[in-house]
Enzyme design. Structure first.
Site, PDB file in Angstrom:
ATOM      1  N   TYR A 278       0.852  -1.197   0.000  1.00 29.26           N
ATOM      2  CA  TYR A 278       0.000   0.000   0.000  1.00 29.26           C
ATOM      3  C   TYR A 278       0.880   1.236   0.000  1.00 29.26           C
ATOM      4  CZ  TYR A 278      -4.856  -1.403   0.382  1.00 29.26           C
ATOM      5  OH  TYR A 278      -6.109  -1.850   0.101  1.00 29.26           O
TER       6      TYR A 278
ATOM      7  N   ARG B 112      -1.756  -2.913 -18.541  1.00 24.80           N
ATOM      8  CA  ARG B 112      -3.115  -2.362 -18.485  1.00 24.80           C
ATOM      9  C   ARG B 112      -3.161  -1.289 -17.404  1.00 24.80           C
ATOM     10  NH1 ARG B 112      -7.700  -3.542 -20.788  1.00 24.80           N
ATOM     11  NH2 ARG B 112      -6.507  -5.008 -22.037  1.00 24.80           N
TER      12      ARG B 112
ATOM     13  N   THR C  76      -4.473   5.535 -21.895  1.00 25.99           N
ATOM     14  CA  THR C  76      -4.186   4.220 -21.330  1.00 25.99           C
ATOM     15  C   THR C  76      -2.748   3.896 -21.699  1.00 25.99           C
ATOM     16  OG1 THR C  76      -5.169   3.307 -23.323  1.00 25.99           O
ATOM     17  CG2 THR C  76      -6.520   3.256 -21.347  1.00 25.99           C
TER      18      THR C  76
ATOM     19  N   GLU D 215      -0.546   4.863  -0.651  1.00 22.62           N
ATOM     20  CA  GLU D 215      -1.325   6.063  -0.963  1.00 22.62           C
ATOM     21  C   GLU D 215      -0.443   7.310  -0.851  1.00 22.62           C
ATOM     22  OE1 GLU D 215      -2.412   3.581   0.862  1.00 22.62           O
ATOM     23  OE2 GLU D 215      -4.606   3.375   0.781  1.00 22.62           O
TER      24      GLU D 215
ATOM     25  N   ASP E 231      -7.664  12.961 -25.182  1.00 23.08           N
ATOM     26  CA  ASP E 231      -7.590  11.556 -24.765  1.00 23.08           C
ATOM     27  C   ASP E 231      -6.920  10.803 -25.912  1.00 23.08           C
ATOM     28  OD1 ASP E 231      -7.976   8.894 -24.299  1.00 23.08           O
ATOM     29  OD2 ASP E 231     -10.068   9.076 -23.666  1.00 23.08           O
TER      30      ASP E 231
ATOM     31  N   LYS F  57      -2.420   0.289 -25.023  1.00 19.70           N
ATOM     32  CA  LYS F  57      -2.812   0.192 -26.439  1.00 19.70           C
ATOM     33  C   LYS F  57      -1.545   0.319 -27.292  1.00 19.70           C
ATOM     34  CE  LYS F  57      -7.594   1.609 -25.683  1.00 19.70           C
ATOM     35  NZ  LYS F  57      -7.788   2.321 -24.413  1.00 19.70           N
TER      36      LYS F  57
HETATM   37  N1  DSN Z   1     -12.262  -0.215 -24.949  1.00 14.07           N
HETATM   38  C1  DSN Z   1     -11.391   0.711 -25.626  1.00 14.07           C
HETATM   39  C2  DSN Z   1     -11.458   0.553 -27.088  1.00 14.07           C
HETATM   40  O1  DSN Z   1     -11.618  -0.569 -27.517  1.00 14.07           O
HETATM   41  O2  DSN Z   1     -11.327   1.515 -27.837  1.00 14.07           O
HETATM   42  C3  DSN Z   1     -11.611   2.109 -25.228  1.00 14.07           C
HETATM   43  O3  DSN Z   1     -11.735   2.178 -23.852  1.00 14.07           O
END
Ligand code: DSN
Length: 436
Positions: free
Chosen positions: A54, A235, A226, A56, A200, A229
């Site tokens: 932990y 993740r 994120t 925080e 984003d 990707k």
């Molecule tokens: N689930 C993602 C996508 O497939 O674009 C976006 O959060």
């Protein structure tokens, strides 16, 4: 350190499920544009003792003891991320993309304030104002559309909509838009209407970091992404921002926090509890990988592969939104083939041929969100396993064959055989004993 051979001994049920998933990914073409495969080093960073701690707070300012090594690894992740994107400030703790965006709302907005993002059917994201998400339930949600004839973003239309609705937060960046985004144009519109600008960049983060797509960092107040990707990390997510709050005098005249402090305190204690330190360690590893010259080559290849795939699909009689792609993804318009609302059926047929895709709405969707008329495809994951333009052509021919014959089991079986053969030539995790 916990390794898979321990699971084999202690939990045969879970172990056998993991093996089946490994077989699925090794023998299938993963074409969902938001997915990727991390390196063995990233995978191993997840499975470390950092999952147990932990912590925080932020490096040097924690609520619990014993955090000296968590501080080291989080500081390293922050420094590498700043170097990678050239950002002024970053919080590397967000659990994933939706919580990252929620933290941005929490930092900049009050319930009932107006947000404007791209309409979901045109390629926006649920957290950009969809009525079924917190972003549309707790905030006044407004949207801009793409041009009905061309499927392209029309910045004059975005400006017109923003001037009419006067959002406090204007969101650029999209989940199913296959063209380059002009972040400078979005920033100019945000300036004109006195809105914060959130970019984003989840889908295109790898390309933004390497200059393969123009970066949002010089323009947007806040940039979320994120990490799993095109960035090819674990993740999770990050929120980057400028240090100074450009609109403080307008929205927060008596506030003491600058923009970076607002983002940090929105992540914790505003929204999250303990950070996932094993993921932070894996983020640090992934950022280190993305700083290598080979990562820029990888991002260039993603885009070349997408173009090769798009050209093949169009040669084989399929229609794509915007007439092609400039990034990592493309969207097939099934309605042009008389398959309005048949996205699910086609996705299932492709899956039976070991090609994983997702059904997706197309702009001005003539079907419904549950039965949409598009198939979304992307190249980040297959590019990671080594596919180049010739493999994309082969795969594209298979995809087109299945779509044109999506009710023909023999055609699907023949394509499946070819896909397995192709994938076997490009093993994902060769010799990784923990994943045998
Ligand atoms: N689930 C993602 C996508 O497939 O674009 C976006 O959060």
């Amino acid at each position: 350190m916990p390794m898979m051979n321990d699971i084999e001994k202690s939990d045969k049920e879970v172990y056998s499920i993991i093996l089946r998933e490994n077989k699925r990914v090794e023998e299938g073409a993963e074409m969902i544009p938001s997915e990727n495969f991390v390196s063995r080093a990233v995978l191993q960073a997840y499975a470390t003792n950092f999952t147990n701690k932990y912590s925080e707070g932020l490096p040097g300012k924690r609520y619990y003891g014993g955090n000296e090594h968590v501080d080291e690894v989080e500081t390293l992740a922050i420094e590498r991320c700043k170097k990678l994107f050239g950002c002024e400030h970053v919080n590397v703790q967000p659990y994933s993309g939706s919580p990252a965006n929620l933290a941005v709302y929490f930092a900049l907005m009050n319930p009932g304030d107006t947000v404007m993002g791209m309409d979901l059917s045109c390629g926006g994201h649920l957290t950009h104002g969809s009525p079924v998400s917190f972003s549309g339930k707790w905030f006044r949600s407004t949207s801009y559309m793409v041009n009905k004839e061309t499927d392209l973003l029309d910045y004059n239309e975005v400006r017109r909509a923003a001037k009419k609705e006067k959002p406090k937060l204007l969101i650029s960046g999209h989940s199913a838009y296959p063209r380059k985004v002009d972040f400078k144009a979005f920033q100019e519109i945000a300036d004109e209407v006195g809105a914060y600008h959130l970019a984003d960049i989840a889908h295109i983060a790898g390309m933004c970091a390497t200059g393969v797509h123009p970066s949002a960092i010089p323009y947007a107040d806040v940039v979320s992404t994120t990490t799993h990707k095109t960035l090819r990390g674990p993740r999770g997510a990050i929120v980057m921002c400028k240090t100074e709050d450009r609109l403080k005098a307008l929205y927060d005249p008596n506030g003491k926090k600058n923009l970076a402090q607002k983002i940090d305190s929105a992540v914790f204690p505003g929204l999250q509890g303990g950070p996932h330190n094993h993921v932070t360690a894996a983020k640090a590893v992934a950022f280190g990988e993305a700083l290598q010259p080979s990562f820029k080559e990888y991002c260039r290849q993603i885009v070349k592969n997408a173009k090769a795939l798009a050209d093949t699909l169009m040669d084989k009689g399929l229609t794509l939104t915007t007439g092609g792609t400039e990034n990592h993804l493309m969207l097939i318009k099934l309605n042009v083939l008389g398959l309005t609302g048949k996205g699910k059926e086609v996705q299932t047929a492709l899956e039976a041929a070991n090609i994983t895709t997702n059904k997706n709405s197309i702009p001005y969707e003539p079907g419904s969100p549950f039965n949409p008329s598009g198939i979304r495809l992307g190249t980040p994951a297959v590019t990671t396993r080594g596919f180049k333009e010739s493999e994309m052509k082969e795969l594209g021919e298979g995809i087109a064959k299945v779509i044109h014959n999506h009710q023909d089991a023999q055609v699907i079986a023949a394509v499946k055989k070819d896909v397995i053969e192709l994938c076997r030539q490009f093993p994902l995790y060769p010799n990784l004993t923990v994943l045998k």
